[in-house]
Design a protein around this motif. Sequence first.
Motif, PDB file in Angstrom:
ATOM      1  N   LEU A   1       3.111   9.723   3.022  1.00  0.00           N
ATOM      2  CA  LEU A   1       3.777  11.537   1.746  1.00  0.00           C
ATOM      3  C   LEU A   1       4.149  12.575   2.703  1.00  0.00           C
ATOM      4  N   ALA A   2       4.217  13.437   3.553  1.00  0.00           N
ATOM      5  CA  ALA A   2       4.245  14.620   3.791  1.00  0.00           C
ATOM      6  C   ALA A   2       5.039  14.634   5.574  1.00  0.00           C
ATOM      7  N   ALA A   3       5.952  13.224   4.877  1.00  0.00           N
ATOM      8  CA  ALA A   3       7.139  13.311   6.219  1.00  0.00           C
ATOM      9  C   ALA A   3       8.076  14.074   5.720  1.00  0.00           C
ATOM     10  N   PRO A   4       9.049  15.024   6.609  1.00  0.00           N
ATOM     11  CA  PRO A   4      10.012  15.414   6.054  1.00  0.00           C
ATOM     12  C   PRO A   4      11.337  15.221   4.940  1.00  0.00           C
ATOM     13  N   PRO A   5      11.400  15.902   3.771  1.00  0.00           N
ATOM     14  CA  PRO A   5      12.000  15.376   2.594  1.00  0.00           C
ATOM     15  C   PRO A   5      13.124  14.327   2.950  1.00  0.00           C
ATOM     16  N   LYS A   6      14.245  14.693   4.206  1.00  0.00           N
ATOM     17  CA  LYS A   6      15.515  14.037   4.284  1.00  0.00           C
ATOM     18  C   LYS A   6      14.749  12.381   5.104  1.00  0.00           C
ATOM     19  N   SER A   7      13.853  12.258   5.094  1.00  0.00           N
ATOM     20  CA  SER A   7      13.447  11.091   6.129  1.00  0.00           C
ATOM     21  C   SER A   7      13.316   9.565   5.748  1.00  0.00           C
ATOM     22  N   LEU A   8      13.222   9.696   4.040  1.00  0.00           N
ATOM     23  CA  LEU A   8      12.762   8.379   3.515  1.00  0.00           C
ATOM     24  C   LEU A   8      14.175   8.081   2.778  1.00  0.00           C
ATOM     25  N   THR A   9      14.929   7.403   2.569  1.00  0.00           N
ATOM     26  CA  THR A   9      15.851   6.958   2.549  1.00  0.00           C
ATOM     27  C   THR A   9      15.267   6.689   0.090  1.00  0.00           C
ATOM     28  N   VAL A  10      15.948   6.848  -1.359  1.00  0.00           N
ATOM     29  CA  VAL A  10      15.241   7.064  -2.373  1.00  0.00           C
ATOM     30  C   VAL A  10      14.566   5.446  -2.491  1.00  0.00           C
ATOM     31  N   GLU A  11      14.762   4.331  -1.623  1.00  0.00           N
ATOM     32  CA  GLU A  11      14.714   2.943  -1.746  1.00  0.00           C
ATOM     33  C   GLU A  11      13.433   3.256  -1.310  1.00  0.00           C
ATOM     34  N   GLU A  12      13.081   3.746   0.182  1.00  0.00           N
ATOM     35  CA  GLU A  12      11.716   3.837   0.324  1.00  0.00           C
ATOM     36  C   GLU A  12      11.076   4.554  -0.208  1.00  0.00           C
ATOM     37  N   ARG A  13      11.368   5.083  -0.601  1.00  0.00           N
ATOM     38  CA  ARG A  13      10.439   6.227  -1.537  1.00  0.00           C
ATOM     39  C   ARG A  13       9.960   5.630  -2.742  1.00  0.00           C
ATOM     40  N   LEU A  14      10.510   4.464  -3.453  1.00  0.00           N
ATOM     41  CA  LEU A  14      10.636   3.405  -4.043  1.00  0.00           C
ATOM     42  C   LEU A  14       9.297   3.054  -3.924  1.00  0.00           C
ATOM     43  N   ALA A  15       9.191   1.836  -2.953  1.00  0.00           N
ATOM     44  CA  ALA A  15       8.592   0.864  -2.361  1.00  0.00           C
ATOM     45  C   ALA A  15       7.682   1.964  -2.256  1.00  0.00           C
ATOM     46  N   LEU A  16       7.519   3.031  -1.564  1.00  0.00           N
ATOM     47  CA  LEU A  16       6.185   3.836  -1.095  1.00  0.00           C
ATOM     48  C   LEU A  16       5.109   4.273  -2.334  1.00  0.00           C
ATOM     49  N   LEU A  17       5.478   4.396  -3.897  1.00  0.00           N
ATOM     50  CA  LEU A  17       5.233   5.355  -5.038  1.00  0.00           C
ATOM     51  C   LEU A  17       4.550   3.398  -5.357  1.00  0.00           C
ATOM     52  N   ALA A  18       5.580   2.149  -5.201  1.00  0.00           N
ATOM     53  CA  ALA A  18       4.440   0.917  -6.131  1.00  0.00           C
ATOM     54  C   ALA A  18       3.754   0.813  -5.045  1.00  0.00           C
ATOM     55  N   ASP A  19       3.768   0.568  -3.357  1.00  0.00           N
ATOM     56  CA  ASP A  19       2.317   0.936  -2.580  1.00  0.00           C
ATOM     57  C   ASP A  19       1.151   1.466  -3.293  1.00  0.00           C
ATOM     58  N   VAL A  20       1.953   2.885  -3.268  1.00  0.00           N
ATOM     59  CA  VAL A  20       0.191   3.689  -4.399  1.00  0.00           C
ATOM     60  C   VAL A  20       0.021   2.895  -5.153  1.00  0.00           C
ATOM     61  N   GLU A  21       0.007   2.070  -6.270  1.00  0.00           N
ATOM     62  CA  GLU A  21      -0.184   1.682  -7.183  1.00  0.00           C
ATOM     63  C   GLU A  21      -0.751   0.605  -6.594  1.00  0.00           C
ATOM     64  N   GLY A  22       0.038  -0.176  -5.532  1.00  0.00           N
ATOM     65  CA  GLY A  22      -1.272  -1.305  -5.148  1.00  0.00           C
ATOM     66  C   GLY A  22      -2.397  -0.819  -5.011  1.00  0.00           C
ATOM     67  N   SER A  23      -2.791   0.029  -4.406  1.00  0.00           N
ATOM     68  CA  SER A  23      -3.680   0.906  -3.678  1.00  0.00           C
ATOM     69  C   SER A  23      -4.515   0.954  -4.982  1.00  0.00           C
ATOM     70  N   VAL A  24      -3.908   1.883  -5.645  1.00  0.00           N
ATOM     71  CA  VAL A  24      -4.877   2.033  -6.833  1.00  0.00           C
ATOM     72  C   VAL A  24      -5.904   0.999  -7.158  1.00  0.00           C
ATOM     73  N   SER A  25      -4.805  -0.441  -7.312  1.00  0.00           N
ATOM     74  CA  SER A  25      -4.976  -1.747  -8.223  1.00  0.00           C
ATOM     75  C   SER A  25      -6.037  -2.120  -7.016  1.00  0.00           C
ATOM     76  N   ARG A  26      -6.319  -2.740  -6.048  1.00  0.00           N
ATOM     77  CA  ARG A  26      -7.130  -2.711  -4.920  1.00  0.00           C
ATOM     78  C   ARG A  26      -8.383  -2.144  -5.385  1.00  0.00           C
ATOM     79  N   GLY A  27      -8.200  -0.734  -5.366  1.00  0.00           N
ATOM     80  CA  GLY A  27      -9.685   0.242  -5.156  1.00  0.00           C
ATOM     81  C   GLY A  27      -9.372   1.510  -4.329  1.00  0.00           C
ATOM     82  N   ASP A  28      -8.576   0.953  -3.333  1.00  0.00           N
ATOM     83  CA  ASP A  28      -8.466   1.549  -1.911  1.00  0.00           C
ATOM     84  C   ASP A  28      -8.101   3.249  -2.048  1.00  0.00           C
TER      85      ASP A  28
END
Length: 906
Positions: A587-614
Amino acid sequence: MRWPLPLLLAFVALRCAHAPEPATPAPAPVAAAPSYPEPQPPALRLPDTVRPTHYALDLKLLPAEPTFSGAVAIDVEVREPVRQVWLHGQDLEITQARVETGSRTLEARTTTASDGRLGLLLPEPLPAGKAVIHLSFTGHIDRERSRGIYGVEERGEPYLYTFFEPVDARRAFPCFDEPGFKVPWRLRFTVKAGHVALANHPVVSREPLPEGLERVTFAESRPMPSYLVAFMVGPFDVVDAGTVGRNAAPLRFIVPKGRGPETAYAASATPRIVKSLEDFFDQAYPYEKLDVAVVPRYWGTMEHPGIVALGQPLTLIRPGEETLARRKWYVTIAGHELGHYWFGDIVTCKWWDDIWLNESLTSWLDRKQMDGFDPGWGFSREASMHALSFALDADTLSAALPVRKPADTHDDVLGAFDNGTTYAKGSAVIAMFEAWLGPEKMRDLLRVHIRKHAWGVATSEDFATTLSEAASPDLARSFRSFIDQPGAPRISAELQCKPGTPTRLKLSQERFLPAGSTGSTKQTWSVPVCVRAGTGGGSHRVCTMLSEATGELSLPMRDCPKWVLLNAGGMGYYRASYTREQLAQVLAAPPKSLTVEERLALLADVEGSVSRGDLPLGEALRLVPATAHDEDRLIVQRGARLLQLVNEDGLSTEDRARFRAWVGGVYGPRARKLGWEPKPGDSDDVKQERARLLELATMQGEDPVLSKEAGQLARGWLADRKSLDPEAVPLVLAVAAQHGDKALFDTLLARARKTEDRNERSQLLTTIASFRDPALVKQALPLVTSTEMDLRDTKVILTGAFMTADTRELAWAFYRENFDALAERLRSDELGWLVSLVGNLCDSERHAEVQAFLAPRVPRLENAPRALARAEESIRLCAEADRLHREGVKTFLRAPPTVPAPTRMR
């Protein structure tokens, strides 16, 4: 020797005098009654011993009549002698049945079995070879469920339409109603003189008949299964709209009287859609004509060859009301149905377990043709995000089904069209392999597949063979591992950094399951995994095929990376699972390091971590303000999905108000700046951004200023339709209703009762479904069960009542009181919708009530048991998530962040 005549006569007389009395003649033998075999219906699929090769179908179709009649001659190939022939015919009265073979005619006795199986019992064996089945029949026109041959009245005029997929052609005529029986058809109709009668292929003759009737004969069709046969009869207007495609096929829109001017946008867009599809497949449009049958409702939209059905809500747009949302909706759905001309019509699945070949491939194709149609819409990236999210959500359930589903029962067939897996997951998996192979290679192998199986049928095995030949057997096996089993992988990683040795990443996989699931995580796939590892001076992308539970990946760097993204490109169909430290680093990676598609996937993974209780939900919610201020509207949308993890039912009235006020405060400033109505020069992207921000600020949150403005604008629009830009109308009405009073409710209901325009009535009823005042919702719900308006139009009110915490209990009470009556009036493939509504409940007490109420009912209902299993699991998982996160959410709401962190998600 010759006897003299007198002597002869004397001799005869002497003999007669002495002859004994003649005996009484024996009665002539009575012919034995034909002997017919005992019926032995097939379990589900028809036996392969008798196969159709051609149909000649005659129907008498008068829209004002309650019934229809017809006759069909089916040429068949008999592969071995049989005493009974099984096909399909449901709710039909068979008035004559015979089978001709050579010079013999066998009179058949008919029998029926469940699920529309029709048997012809024969008095003697039907020999192997060619034969013709002749059946005469009558049936009923459906006026309630939009299935088989169905009738609808528009402004006093009756019209007939058809909808047969998957198993309702048997309600219109006897046939071998399975997709693998793909043969030519010859149609002929008797209709009222002056009525328009159209079908899949062109009219070749019209013949006047007595009593004001006319016989219309159509050209013989290309090979097609029964579910793709289509026709319409009535006093339609026919709107010529030029031609489409490389072969200049005529384009026409078939609409109820007086609605022709509303097809202007569709007429301008359709040729462009066809060109985009022709370019992708490098093939000409495959039929002689393209008629657009504008059917009454969105339900009924269907890819019939030569006469595509598209609903009035999609196709009929009044001049001046061609909003962005309406334009996108038409192009998306019309493109999907016309894409089926290749994935479905030219090449058809052999059996319903492979319907994913039609739907997954076409859903994936939608993104291709939409981006080609208007790149400014950004549709491909948005559709990919939604498909991934929808599919991964569906796969969290242990009751989830694979993309390729078993179709061994009638219920299996009805349930094969599952949105989360058949459409969304299948298309997401194809997108993952496209990213692995490259777009051109994926396009080329699909072209090969279509040409190889043109005008025939195909199976999953056929598609895997195409993949294997075009790419590799390993890739085909990897693909099948995602198609043939349910669930999604959870990929985690451990960095192994040692001075002087290459940096390695140890990967692990198991099935992703949320907290509270009773499923097993012991499952593996052959997963195309790509990672991006960041250093101080940039990042490196590396890929591998993870085929075991664990594996290793070498990173091209000596030093340990500062962060590692586990779904480089963002197209992998898996959940990337991070430790708290790993997540903080990426999440602290430089702003241009990730594409929009990668940032979308990362947010989806955050949601997954919440649903697992992690990851605590209260902590994840702190990311929302940053996403809300992002420059990319898809990041805004993806971040807002974290809000849906909050169970408002579990909050006190005060905390619920705090939550909605906080959401309104997060999105309201940008939404107010954009305003309700478009400004001159606004791009389509700005229009989409405006709509989403306003919805978040007013429907999920509560922004008092915007809500007040919506009420004023809605009242102005009700007084003068020209007072509000059409782009703003749907959301303004919904927000006004959400906070509306009885005066607004009564006005909307009166308009809905008065209008004769189905599209306008649908918009008004959808608005009524947005009310949150329990007293008004209680007044609205009886519309769902009354006969005043059509259930197909009013059921949105029940859905709306289940979707918000303010009225869910009211909806649940109404549901129990009226379930049985509603179930009797719904299509079999809509019963799943009715049962799935209870999945919006979210506590153990309600789960017990659901079990007690639905368990005795669901086994008797088609397509319902699976829906109940998924709904029950959803309730249990929601209750467990609420138990894990409720206190954290309450703590968060005491001091929520309001200032975005600009370097995090931008």
